[in-house]
Design a protein around this motif. Structure first.
Motif, PDB file in Angstrom:
ATOM      1  N   MET A   1       3.053 -18.513  45.329  1.00  7.88           N
ATOM      2  CA  MET A   1       2.896 -18.195  46.639  1.00  7.88           C
ATOM      3  C   MET A   1       4.159 -18.732  47.346  1.00  7.88           C
ATOM      4  O   MET A   1       4.861 -19.523  46.908  1.00  7.88           O
ATOM      5  N   TYR A   2       4.540 -18.318  48.395  1.00  8.60           N
ATOM      6  CA  TYR A   2       5.596 -18.584  49.056  1.00  8.60           C
ATOM      7  C   TYR A   2       5.860 -20.181  49.278  1.00  8.60           C
ATOM      8  O   TYR A   2       6.966 -20.647  49.398  1.00  8.60           O
ATOM      9  N   ILE A   5       7.494 -22.358  46.466  1.00  8.73           N
ATOM     10  CA  ILE A   5       8.699 -21.940  45.866  1.00  8.73           C
ATOM     11  C   ILE A   5       9.843 -23.153  46.155  1.00  8.73           C
ATOM     12  O   ILE A   5       9.794 -23.695  47.376  1.00  8.73           O
ATOM     13  N   ASP A  27       8.777 -14.662  44.561  1.00  8.55           N
ATOM     14  CA  ASP A  27       7.861 -14.508  45.328  1.00  8.55           C
ATOM     15  C   ASP A  27       7.720 -13.017  45.922  1.00  8.55           C
ATOM     16  O   ASP A  27       8.070 -12.547  46.917  1.00  8.55           O
ATOM     17  N   ALA A  42      11.056 -12.100  51.274  1.00  8.63           N
ATOM     18  CA  ALA A  42      10.738 -13.412  50.891  1.00  8.63           C
ATOM     19  C   ALA A  42      11.497 -14.314  51.587  1.00  8.63           C
ATOM     20  O   ALA A  42      11.006 -15.441  51.778  1.00  8.63           O
ATOM     21  N   GLN A  46      10.009 -17.669  53.954  1.00  6.58           N
ATOM     22  CA  GLN A  46      10.329 -18.927  53.758  1.00  6.58           C
ATOM     23  C   GLN A  46      10.416 -19.569  55.297  1.00  6.58           C
ATOM     24  O   GLN A  46      10.425 -20.767  55.564  1.00  6.58           O
TER      25      GLN A  46
END
Length: 321
Positions: A1-2, A5, A27, A42, A46
């Motif tokens: 999952m984000y 990362i 992701d 993506a 973030q």
């Protein structure tokens, strides 16, 4: 999952991949189908992860990107996206039929030799031939760039939406210099029709120069574009929702200082020009991440090649004696 990362500088240096492409591998957006995050890529996920707001009433300031070592990694992509948005909003989208990514500084495309008449062919007679061959001259790609000086202390308290507008304006100006090269390639080798005073009849004559192809786009300097827009025949022409002016015969009017002061260019954008680039917009990411903003550089290496000469016509306005 984000949320899991690990953001690091190395994501900018993967061969053949942009920062967002590298993030997407870690992701994938496909994993968010049917969720509230499906419309975000993506990078945008973030921003959400670290609650960095780049627009709106509660927009953050530049220093929010530098609150942690991981969020600092996101800043170069924010800068690049802003400049790219300004670059992509220019007339390039209205004049290029195709985009080619070339790994070399020179590009040798193909040429279509198709001069034989298209007509009926008698039985047992060879068909007229169209030949595709390698071009004789390579297109040399050139670098267009800008050095942006701004200390961290000068911009740290600047709202991100305002700073983004400044960066977009750099992208617009950078693209304007690229468009000048595109216009030079379009008019090269074209025998123009001439007039002493630009009238609607002259535009119609330019339209009539096209045979198999259509005139989808008219490119003119700001002065000539204003004369065209003021013509009586255009009084009932309304702009499209995105601000484009469509002439009565269906061509979009493009106003750009890249065009000569005495030149109106008609093209079929679906056939006229190839945009060739060896890079996306390039920035020195390490300096941005480390807050060494005194000299931000952005550049693009590109060139243009005329694909179909018959899809370009030129009208020259000659001053009377």
């Amino acid at each position: 999952m984000y949320n899991d990362i690990k953001l690091e500088k190395g994501l900018y240096n993967l061969s053949g991949k942009s920062f967002t492409a590298a993030l997407e591998e870690l992701d994938p957006s496909s994993a968010y189908a049917g969720t509230p995050l499906e419309k975000l890529d993506a990078f945008e996920r973030q921003l959400k992860r670290f609650n960095i707001r780049i627009s709106g009433q509660d927009c953050d300031c530049v220093e929010k990107f530098f609150s942690t070592t991981e969020t600092a990694v996101l800043f170069p992509e924010f800068v690049t996206r802003c400049i790219r948005k300004g670059f992509d909003e220019t007339v390039l989208r209205s004049v290029c039929a195709a985009k080619t990514v070339c790994a070399s500084s020179q590009y040798l495309g193909c040429v279509l030799d198709d001069k034989a008449a298209y007509s009926t062919t008698a039985e047992a007679t060879a068909l007229p031939e169209a030949t595709v061959r390698e071009g004789a001259e390579a297109t040399v790609l050139e670098k267009f760039g800008r050095l942006i000086s701004a200390s961290y202390e000068a911009i740290r308290q600047q709202r991100l939406d305002v700073f983004g507008v400044m960066l977009r304006s750099v992208g617009v100006r950078l693209a304007a210099s690229v468009v000048k090269k595109a216009v030079d390639v379009l008019v090269e080798g074209v025998e123009p029709i001439t007039t002493e005073a630009l009238t609607y009849d002259d535009l119609a004559a330019l339209y009539g120069e096209f045979d198999c192809f259509d005139m989808t786009t008219v490119i003119a300097s700001p002065e000539l574009a204003s004369k065209i827009a003021a013509m009586e025949q255009l009084k009932d022409c309304a702009a499209t929702p995105d601000g484009r002016l469509i002439l009565p015969f269906g061509a979009e009017l493009i106003k750009t200082s890249a065009a000569g002061a005495d030149t109106v260019i008609g093209i079929d954008r679906d056939f006229a020009l190839e945009f060739i680039t060896s890079t996306d917009l390039v920035m020195e990411t390490d300096k941005l991440i480390d807050r060494q903003l005194d000299q931000m550089t952005v550049s693009v290496t590109c060139g243009f090649r005329k694909i179909t000469p018959e899809a370009v016509k030129v009208l020259t306005v000659e001053a009377g004696e």
